[in-house]
Design an enzyme around this catalytic site. Structure first.
Site, short mmCIF file in Angstrom:
data_model
loop_
_atom_site.label_atom_id
_atom_site.label_comp_id
_atom_site.label_asym_id
_atom_site.label_seq_id
_atom_site.Cartn_x
_atom_site.Cartn_y
_atom_site.Cartn_z
N ASP A 50 1.96 0.53 -3.48
CA ASP A 50 2.15 -0.66 -4.31
C ASP A 50 1.28 -0.63 -5.56
O ASP A 50 1.68 -1.12 -6.62
CB ASP A 50 1.85 -1.93 -3.50
CG ASP A 50 2.97 -2.29 -2.54
OD1 ASP A 50 4.10 -1.85 -2.76
OD2 ASP A 50 2.70 -3.02 -1.57
N GLY A 51 0.07 -0.07 -5.45
CA GLY A 51 -0.80 0.02 -6.61
C GLY A 51 -0.19 0.84 -7.73
O GLY A 51 -0.33 0.50 -8.91
N GLU A 123 -1.14 -11.22 -9.49
CA GLU A 123 -1.97 -12.40 -9.65
C GLU A 123 -3.01 -12.22 -10.75
O GLU A 123 -3.34 -11.10 -11.14
CB GLU A 123 -2.69 -12.76 -8.34
CG GLU A 123 -3.86 -11.89 -7.97
CD GLU A 123 -3.50 -10.64 -7.20
OE1 GLU A 123 -3.89 -9.54 -7.65
OE2 GLU A 123 -2.87 -10.77 -6.15
N THR A 162 1.62 -12.72 -1.14
CA THR A 162 1.29 -12.09 0.14
C THR A 162 -0.02 -11.31 0.07
O THR A 162 -0.43 -10.71 1.06
CB THR A 162 2.40 -11.12 0.58
OG1 THR A 162 2.58 -10.12 -0.43
CG2 THR A 162 3.71 -11.85 0.80
#
Length: 265
Positions: A50-51, A123, A162
C-alpha cells in the site's frame, strides 16, 4: 484502436529486474505499450504494498485522467493493492478487455498558511513535536466549533479511515460516502477544556480550518499519507474534501468491504 499505455512505479527500484521484466512482458502480450513517463500513461501501476501505491499517486500528482492499480509482491492482504505478482493469470483476465468498471476514491486537499495546495489519499495529521498538548481553534466553514487541547488531529478520507484513524477509534467509512473524517488524538476534557471527544464527518460543502495558538511554538509534526511535511511558523491550516478523485478498477470480489473483512476479521 489506440493502444493503452502503462507506467510502472517502483519505489527506490528495489524490486528485481526479473519481476519488472515479467510484468512488462505480461502487459505487452496483452497489447499495452510501456510508458517511460507517468505524465502521459493511461495506467499507473505501483509495484509493492500500500505504501508504494500511495507514493505512486503522490509522485504522479493525483492525476484524475488516468487509472491507478497496485500490484503486490507478497502473499498478504492490502487495502489499495488489487493484484498480485504471483497471480498473473488474474491480471491477464482483467486486462485482456480494456473496458473496466471504475471506482472513485475521494481525496482531501490541504493548504497550510497561504502555501500551495497539497493532496492526500489516506490522511493528514498534525501533532505537537513537544511533550505537551497543542491548542488549536477548529472552524467548520467560518463557525468556531471548538477550542481543541490535545495531542493532535487526524483528518482522513474514507479509504484512509482503516488506518491511523481506526487505531484512534474512528469509524470505518465507505468510499461511496463523499466525506472526510476528523478524529482527535489525546484530547483533554476537564473543567477548563472541552472537545467533542468523538470523530465526526464533514461533507465537501463544509471545509475545516485549524488555527494554531501561536503564543507557544509547538514545532508541529505534519504528515500527508506516508510522507512528513516540514513547514515553519504554522498559523492556519485549511482542509476540505477535493472536487477531484482518483480512479481505480472495481473488482467484484475485491471491494473496499471485501478488503476490510480480509484485513481485520
Amino acid at each position: 484502436m489506440t493502444k493503452l499505455s502503462i507506467y510502472f512505479f517502483e519505489p527506490n527500484s528495489k524490486n528485481s529486474e526479473q519481476i519488472m521484466d515479467t510484468l512488462k512482458h505480461t502487459f505487452k502480450d496483452l497489447g499495452y505499450t510501456i510508458s517511460k513517463s507517468h505524465e502521459t500513461a493511461d495506467i499507473i501501476a505501483s509495484v509493492g504494498a500500500d505504501g508504494a501505491f500511495l507514493q505512486a499517486v503522490r509522485k504522479s500528482n493525483f492525476r484524475n485522467d488516468c487509472l491507478y492499480i497496485g500490484i503486490g509482491l507478497e502473499n498478504r492482504h492490502h487495502m489499495y493493492v488489487d493484484f498480485n505478482y504471483h497471480n498473473l493469470q488474474e491480471i491477464r483476465e482483467v486486462f485482456k478487455d480494456p473496458h473496466f468498471e471504475i471506482r472513485h476514491y475521494p481525496i482531501i486537499e490541504v493548504k497550510i498558511n497561504d502555501h500551495q495546495l497539497n493532496y492526500c489519499l489516506n490522511e493528514f495529521t498534525i501533532r505537537s513535536n513537544l511533550v505537551r498538548t497543542m491548542l488549536m481553534d477548529i472552524y467548520i466553514n467560518d463557525f468556531l466549533f471548538e477550542h481543541f487541547n490535545g495531542d493532535g488531529l487526524v483528518i482522513s478520507t474514507p479509504t484512509g479511515s482503516t488506518g491511523y484513524n481506526k487505531s484512534l477509534g474512528g469509524a470505518i467509512v465507505d468510499p461511496l460516502v463523499n466525506a472526510m473524517q476528523v478524529t482527535e488524538m489525546g484530547s483533554v476534557n476537564n473543567n477548563s477544556h472541552r472537545t467533542l471527544g468523538r470523530s465526526f464527518l464533514l461533507s465537501r460543502e463544509r471545509p475545516l480550518s485549524i488555527v494554531v495558538d501561536t503564543s507557544i511554538e509547538y514545532y508541529p509534526i505534519m504528515s500527508m499519507d506516508n510522507e512528513a511535511l516540514t513547514v515553519q511558523n504554522i498559523e492556519r491550516i485549511q482542509v476540505r474534501l477535493s472536487d477531484d478523485n482518483i480512479k481505480t478498477i472495481r473488482l467484484d470480489n475485491n471491494t473496499f468491504w471485501h478488503k476490510t473483512q480480509r484485513n481485520f476479521l
